[in-house]
Design an enzyme around this catalytic site. Structure first.
Site, PDB file in Angstrom:
ATOM      1  N   ASP A 280       0.820  -1.213   0.000  1.00 18.71           N
ATOM      2  CA  ASP A 280       0.000   0.000   0.000  1.00 18.71           C
ATOM      3  C   ASP A 280       0.854   1.264   0.000  1.00 18.71           C
ATOM      4  O   ASP A 280       0.460   2.292  -0.556  1.00 18.71           O
ATOM      5  CB  ASP A 280      -0.933   0.008   1.212  1.00 18.71           C
TER       6      ASP A 280
ATOM      7  N   ASN B  28      -5.969   8.263   1.731  1.00 21.12           N
ATOM      8  CA  ASN B  28      -6.377   7.526   2.930  1.00 21.12           C
ATOM      9  C   ASN B  28      -6.791   8.445   4.067  1.00 21.12           C
ATOM     10  O   ASN B  28      -7.918   8.384   4.532  1.00 21.12           O
ATOM     11  CB  ASN B  28      -5.246   6.611   3.414  1.00 21.12           C
TER      12      ASN B  28
ATOM     13  N   ASP C 176      -3.330  11.524  21.521  1.00 20.81           N
ATOM     14  CA  ASP C 176      -2.116  11.339  20.721  1.00 20.81           C
ATOM     15  C   ASP C 176      -2.307  11.886  19.308  1.00 20.81           C
ATOM     16  O   ASP C 176      -1.323  12.103  18.593  1.00 20.81           O
ATOM     17  CB  ASP C 176      -1.739   9.859  20.635  1.00 20.81           C
TER      18      ASP C 176
ATOM     19  N   ALA D 190      -6.969   4.811  10.303  1.00 26.12           N
ATOM     20  CA  ALA D 190      -8.205   4.977  11.063  1.00 26.12           C
ATOM     21  C   ALA D 190      -8.666   3.655  11.672  1.00 26.12           C
ATOM     22  O   ALA D 190      -9.194   3.614  12.786  1.00 26.12           O
ATOM     23  CB  ALA D 190      -9.301   5.547  10.155  1.00 26.12           C
TER      24      ALA D 190
ATOM     25  N   SER E   8      -6.663   1.139  12.596  1.00 23.85           N
ATOM     26  CA  SER E   8      -5.768   0.848  13.719  1.00 23.85           C
ATOM     27  C   SER E   8      -6.111   1.690  14.945  1.00 23.85           C
ATOM     28  O   SER E   8      -5.880   1.266  16.082  1.00 23.85           O
ATOM     29  CB  SER E   8      -4.312   1.111  13.312  1.00 23.85           C
TER      30      SER E   8
END
Length: 301
Positions: A77, A151, A181, A195, A197
């Site tokens: 990717d 993405n 974070d 997103a 993850s």
């Protein structure tokens, strides 16, 4: 363009992998044998065993795709996102062959190289458009940076010991604020990337929507949000905190000073992906994540 060639295909490969070099050699030979021209980057040509008739260009710019009908990308990717950077501006469709681990953006696997060549030669592929996002960074009311992503656009903290303090806004109205974070603003295509993850939902590519997903938020209300594709998402970095950083598709970065504002909206220019078959996204999802469906009995008859 190469003389006496009616059709030309651009090939982009992750030449740092031996598998990509072998795959590129097979694809190039198959395309040339069928009468198609092949164009590659000069830097990659040095690592590939290519015939003299292969055309080379110096820089990966939208102009390097002039006259090409397709961009074939061999890699994971990350390599596909690299190809998307100049395929998007040129409007040339991109066909990915996965040589990585997951490869959600890819249309074929390493074992399908012969099929890929045959389908490209016979033009037996369809083209679909994937939504992108346009990104604008403001500082003191002035636009200081513009970017885009296929993405996601992610606003993240810089220092490990301090959280990023942000306020989230949708369509000009504040929603919530907290320490975290970071924040991921993603497209449906990106819902299976960063997103995902961060705990965001998987969104089928056919769904037109934008996602806002907090990363490790220190808050009671910090759920992923799914908005209209016409919404404008904004992340404001509070002025009294350490700076943050903006990442677009994990490839392009910008430091965000305290008080910076990042706006994300539907992109004006999509990325065009070439498709070889009509497999559903559900089947792709099950295969890529090896989901346990062995007990499925099918729909009632």
């Amino acid at each position: 363009m190469t003389p006496n060639r009616v059709r030309t295909v651009f090939l982009l490969a992750h030449t740092g992998r031996p598998a990509a070099i072998r795959s590129a050699e097979l694809v190039v030979k198959g395309l040339l044998r069928s009468g198609l021209g092949v164009r590659v980057l000069e830097t990659e040509a040095q690592d590939l065993p290519l015939p003299d008739e292969v055309e080379t260009v110096k820089e990966a710019t939208p102009e390097c795709l002039d006259g090409c009908e397709l961009l074939i990308v061999l890699g994971g990717d990350g390599t596909l996102l690299r190809g998307a950077e100049f395929a998007r501006a040129s409007g040339v469709p991109m066909l990915g062959v996965n040589l990585g681990s997951v490869g959600f953006l890819a249309e074929a696997e390493r074992d399908d190289l012969d099929k890929v060549v045959d389908r490209v030669v016979s033009k037996a592929y369809e083209v679909e458009e994937r939504m992108t996002v346009d990104v604008v960074v403001h500082r003191n009311g002035t636009i200081v940076h513009t970017d885009w992503a296929l993405n996601e656009a992610a606003v993240q903290k810089v220092s490990a010991e301090r959280m990023l303090e942000v306020v989230l806004e949708i369509d000009g109205r504040p929603v919530t604020g907290f320490g975290c974070d970071g924040i991921v603003c993603a497209t449906p295509t990106g819902s299976t990337a960063y997103a995902f993850s961060a705990g965001g939902p998987v969104v089928w590519p056919e769904v037109e929507a934008l996602l806002m997903v907090p990363i490790s938020a220190h808050a009671l209300f910090a759920k992923p949000l799914v908005t209209s594709p016409d919404s404008v998402l904004a992340v404001e970095v509070l002025p009294h905190v350490p700076p943050g950083v903006l990442w677009c598709d994990g490839r392009r970065t910008l430091e965000l000073p305290p008080g910076a504002r990042v706006e994300v909206r539907r992109g004006a220019v999509p990325v065009r992906l070439a498709r070889l078959h009509h497999a559903s996204f559900t089947d792709r999802l099950v295969a890529k994540f090896a989901l346990p469906v062995s007990g499925w009995r099918g729909a009632p008859q």
